[in-house]
Scaffold this active site. Structure first.
Site, PDB file in Angstrom:
ATOM      1  N   HIS A 296       1.048  -1.256  -0.144  1.00 23.23           N
ATOM      2  CA  HIS A 296       0.182   0.043   0.352  1.00 23.23           C
ATOM      3  C   HIS A 296       0.834   1.304  -0.145  1.00 23.23           C
ATOM      4  O   HIS A 296       1.958   1.355   0.781  1.00 23.23           O
ATOM      5  CB  HIS A 296      -0.908   0.096   1.125  1.00 23.23           C
ATOM      6  CG  HIS A 296      -2.120   0.881   0.959  1.00 23.23           C
ATOM      7  ND1 HIS A 296      -1.998   2.160   1.324  1.00 23.23           N
ATOM      8  CD2 HIS A 296      -3.420   0.541   0.648  1.00 23.23           C
ATOM      9  CE1 HIS A 296      -3.245   2.760   0.947  1.00 23.23           C
ATOM     10  NE2 HIS A 296      -3.965   2.096   0.474  1.00 23.23           N
TER      11      HIS A 296
ATOM     12  N   ASP B 119      -7.951  -5.119  -0.410  1.00 23.47           N
ATOM     13  CA  ASP B 119      -8.482  -5.852  -1.555  1.00 23.47           C
ATOM     14  C   ASP B 119      -8.198  -7.402  -1.268  1.00 23.47           C
ATOM     15  O   ASP B 119      -8.973  -8.089  -1.816  1.00 23.47           O
ATOM     16  CB  ASP B 119      -7.853  -5.451  -2.967  1.00 23.47           C
ATOM     17  CG  ASP B 119      -8.419  -4.238  -3.371  1.00 23.47           C
ATOM     18  OD1 ASP B 119      -9.827  -4.271  -3.211  1.00 23.47           O
ATOM     19  OD2 ASP B 119      -7.731  -3.551  -4.033  1.00 23.47           O
TER      20      ASP B 119
HETATM   21  N1  ACO Z   1       3.756  -7.387  -4.926  1.00 25.49           N
HETATM   22  C1  ACO Z   1       5.166  -7.815  -4.851  1.00 25.49           C
HETATM   23  N2  ACO Z   1       6.080  -6.851  -4.765  1.00 25.49           N
HETATM   24  C2  ACO Z   1       5.405  -5.439  -4.477  1.00 25.49           C
HETATM   25  C3  ACO Z   1       4.045  -5.282  -4.233  1.00 25.49           C
HETATM   26  C4  ACO Z   1       3.221  -6.520  -4.449  1.00 25.49           C
HETATM   27  N3  ACO Z   1       1.902  -6.405  -4.230  1.00 25.49           N
HETATM   28  N4  ACO Z   1       3.900  -3.972  -3.710  1.00 25.49           N
HETATM   29  C5  ACO Z   1       4.894  -3.608  -3.716  1.00 25.49           C
HETATM   30  N5  ACO Z   1       5.779  -4.302  -3.986  1.00 25.49           N
HETATM   31  C6  ACO Z   1       7.348  -4.039  -4.124  1.00 25.49           C
HETATM   32  C7  ACO Z   1       7.581  -3.164  -5.495  1.00 25.49           C
HETATM   33  O1  ACO Z   1       8.272  -4.295  -6.472  1.00 25.49           O
HETATM   34  C8  ACO Z   1       8.811  -2.376  -4.767  1.00 25.49           C
HETATM   35  O2  ACO Z   1      10.010  -2.976  -4.857  1.00 25.49           O
HETATM   36  P1  ACO Z   1      11.278  -2.481  -5.401  1.00 25.49           P
HETATM   37  O3  ACO Z   1      11.528  -1.300  -4.752  1.00 25.49           O
HETATM   38  O4  ACO Z   1      12.110  -3.521  -4.958  1.00 25.49           O
HETATM   39  O5  ACO Z   1      11.165  -2.185  -6.843  1.00 25.49           O
HETATM   40  C9  ACO Z   1       8.245  -1.889  -3.651  1.00 25.49           C
HETATM   41  O6  ACO Z   1       7.647  -3.051  -3.053  1.00 25.49           O
HETATM   42  C10 ACO Z   1       7.554  -0.669  -3.525  1.00 25.49           C
HETATM   43  O7  ACO Z   1       6.430  -0.704  -4.486  1.00 25.49           O
HETATM   44  P2  ACO Z   1       5.877   0.732  -5.317  1.00 25.49           P
HETATM   45  O8  ACO Z   1       5.203   0.236  -6.499  1.00 25.49           O
HETATM   46  O9  ACO Z   1       6.836   1.700  -5.322  1.00 25.49           O
HETATM   47  O10 ACO Z   1       4.798   0.867  -4.206  1.00 25.49           O
HETATM   48  P3  ACO Z   1       3.770   1.937  -4.761  1.00 25.49           P
HETATM   49  O11 ACO Z   1       3.737   2.758  -3.397  1.00 25.49           O
HETATM   50  O12 ACO Z   1       4.053   2.847  -5.718  1.00 25.49           O
HETATM   51  O13 ACO Z   1       2.419   0.918  -4.984  1.00 25.49           O
HETATM   52  C11 ACO Z   1       0.691  -0.520  -4.758  1.00 25.49           C
HETATM   53  C12 ACO Z   1       1.273   0.723  -4.153  1.00 25.49           C
HETATM   54  C13 ACO Z   1       0.375   0.074  -6.223  1.00 25.49           C
HETATM   55  C14 ACO Z   1      -0.746  -0.732  -4.056  1.00 25.49           C
HETATM   56  C15 ACO Z   1       1.461  -1.663  -4.984  1.00 25.49           C
HETATM   57  O14 ACO Z   1       1.793  -2.256  -3.636  1.00 25.49           O
HETATM   58  C16 ACO Z   1       0.877  -2.868  -5.749  1.00 25.49           C
HETATM   59  O15 ACO Z   1       1.142  -2.748  -7.001  1.00 25.49           O
HETATM   60  N6  ACO Z   1       0.185  -3.563  -5.145  1.00 25.49           N
HETATM   61  C17 ACO Z   1      -0.492  -4.730  -5.834  1.00 25.49           C
HETATM   62  C18 ACO Z   1      -1.989  -4.280  -6.272  1.00 25.49           C
HETATM   63  C19 ACO Z   1      -2.820  -3.996  -5.257  1.00 25.49           C
HETATM   64  O16 ACO Z   1      -3.112  -4.719  -4.334  1.00 25.49           O
HETATM   65  N7  ACO Z   1      -3.652  -2.875  -5.204  1.00 25.49           N
HETATM   66  C20 ACO Z   1      -4.647  -2.579  -4.400  1.00 25.49           C
HETATM   67  C21 ACO Z   1      -4.187  -1.177  -3.633  1.00 25.49           C
HETATM   68  S1  ACO Z   1      -5.331  -0.992  -2.235  1.00 25.49           S
HETATM   69  C22 ACO Z   1      -6.476  -0.220  -3.160  1.00 25.49           C
HETATM   70  O17 ACO Z   1      -6.164   0.703  -3.936  1.00 25.49           O
HETATM   71  C23 ACO Z   1      -7.831  -0.356  -2.933  1.00 25.49           C
END
Ligand code: ACO
Length: 376
Positions: A262, A312
């Site tokens: 998140h 989610d």
């Molecule tokens: N699975 C694997 N790795 C992840 C995940 C995940 N779900 N979420 C974050 N990471 C990792 C990224 O690869 C990144 O690693 P790195 O620094 O080695 O490249 C690190 O964690 C940071 O991730 P970011 O994408 O920079 O974090 P951001 O704040 O931009 O993204 C997000 C947040 C979009 C929710 C992300 O965690 C994600 O894609 N989750 C999966 C999709 C999801 O569940 N979305 C629902 C969110 S809740 C809502 O909107 C209702």
């Protein structure tokens, strides 16, 4: 000219305005609506009380709640033209595309679309909240070749939705679990879809346009669309014993695991904690391994990636065990979040300034136009 105050990519942690609606403490893993902790509301309030709280600012008294329930039930019917529109869509269309198009179309039938008074705005918020539920249930019936079931005025918001979808009044325990889901999803500060709604409202466009923008943003798999991705993953895993191998493969392919991570919560998403207990409750009631698979995934993700579930993640198994088809997961998220969207839209209108940020231009330096015939 370069502008120096460049915001971080994705506007991470940038405060773009003020709001009196929702407070997220990402470090403590706390969420509150207008000062009330989400766990307190999920435990003690109904969705209707929560909707009143978000839209009007305070919890309702008995008379105010009765009036809101009446207003919601008075608004449940949808125009016959919309039912016909729903019937005309192909069966394999995305339910979010259908919802987005239907909400957009609903504006055409709004009796006082151009009345921007605060009272008319509130009426419209309640109208959209109520009719969105009827549209989703109607779409589900049509998609399955069944008769559309008219709403019932004597049922509360959650029960009426499940009734319109299935033709049976749900058991009180089931209706209450869905009611809690509605409370948990109702608002979440400036998430992507709410921001989209506020940007559209800030141009002084109408509420339907702002909600339509929000639905489009919610659809994406990085936002509300993740709950459907979670269910697809659970169905692929099938049994808890397969969870580890599944995740190993996902990690090796450097893919994201839906329902984890998140932008704001650095510890736990408090909504996930509530949904986890609802998932466990339903698993005890219904049997099956959806909770167990989810729990296993949570354990591995925490150990391997230090990532916690977001809203989610456990929502997927809860909705599935409530008998809701996967393609409706994101639409029913919208059917709750529309409360927050409209509350934010009203807040935006009440103290509006056009939201118009800038971009840091990294393109080509100035150059002269070359006539077509002289270009290589
Ligand atoms: N699975 C694997 N790795 C992840 C995940 C995940 N779900 N979420 C974050 N990471 C990792 C990224 O690869 C990144 O690693 P790195 O620094 O080695 O490249 C690190 O964690 C940071 O991730 P970011 O994408 O920079 O974090 P951001 O704040 O931009 O993204 C997000 C947040 C979009 C929710 C992300 O965690 C994600 O894609 N989750 C999966 C999709 C999801 O569940 N979305 C629902 C969110 S809740 C809502 O909107 C209702």
């Amino acid at each position: 000219m370069r502008i120096n105050n460049t915001a971080p990519k994705g506007l991470e942690d940038v405060i773009i305005g003020s709001s009196s609606l929702t407070l997220i403490d990402g470090r403590a893993g706390r969420l509150s609506y207008r000062g009330y902790d989400i766990s307190d509301l999920a435990e003690n309030a109904t969705f209707e009380e929560t909707a009143y709280l978000l839209l009007y600012g305070n919890l309702p008294n008995v008379q105010e709640l009765r009036q809101l329930k009446k207003n919601l039930s008075d608004e449940r019917e949808i125009p016959t033209q919309l039912v016909e529109l729903l019937k005309g869509f192909p069966n394999d269309a995305s339910a979010m595309d259908i919802l987005r198009t239907s909400i957009s179309a609903l504006s055409i039938y709004d009796p006082d679309l151009h009345d921007y008074s605060p009272d008319a705005m509130l009426r419209r918020a309640i109208r959209i909240l109520s009719k969105m539920t009827t549209m989703i249930a109607g779409y589900e019936r049509i998609r399955n070749g069944a008769e559309v079931i008219p709403p019932r005025a004597d049922l509360d918001h959650a029960s009426n939705f499940l009734y319109m979808m299935r033709g049976q009044v749900p058991e009180p325990v089931v209706a209450r679990i869905y009611d809690k889901c509605l409370i948990i999803h109702a608002d979440h500060e400036l998430n992507a879809s709410t921001f989209a709604a506020r940007v559209t409202a800030s141009t002084l466009s109408d509420v339907y346009s702002a909600v339509t923008s929000a639905i489009g943003a919610l659809k994406g798999p990085l936002h509300g669309g993740a709950n459907e991705g979670v269910m697809e993953m659970l169905e692929e895993i099938k049994v808890p014993e397969n969870a580890e191998a599944y995740l190993k493969k996902v990690f090796s392919e450097k893919k994201r695991v839906m329902g984890f991570g998140h932008r704001v919560y650095k510890t736990i998403d408090p909504r996930a904690t509530i949904l986890k207990s609802l998932s466990k409750e339903l698993a005890t009631k219904n049997g099956g391994e959806w909770f167990e698979i989810s729990y296993k995934l949570e354990e591995i993700m925490r150990a391997e990636k230090n990532l916690s579930p977001n809203v989610d993640f456990y929502a997927a198994s809860v909705y599935h065990m409530l008998g809701i088809p996967t393609y409706l997961f994101t639409p029913i998220f919208a059917a709750s979040r529309v409360t927050g969207w409209t509350a934010h839209i009203l807040e935006q209108y009440s103290d509006n300034r056009l939201i118009r940020p800038r971009a840091d231009y990294l393109g080509h330096p100035p150059r002269k136009y070359i006539p077509l015939t002289q270009r290589k």
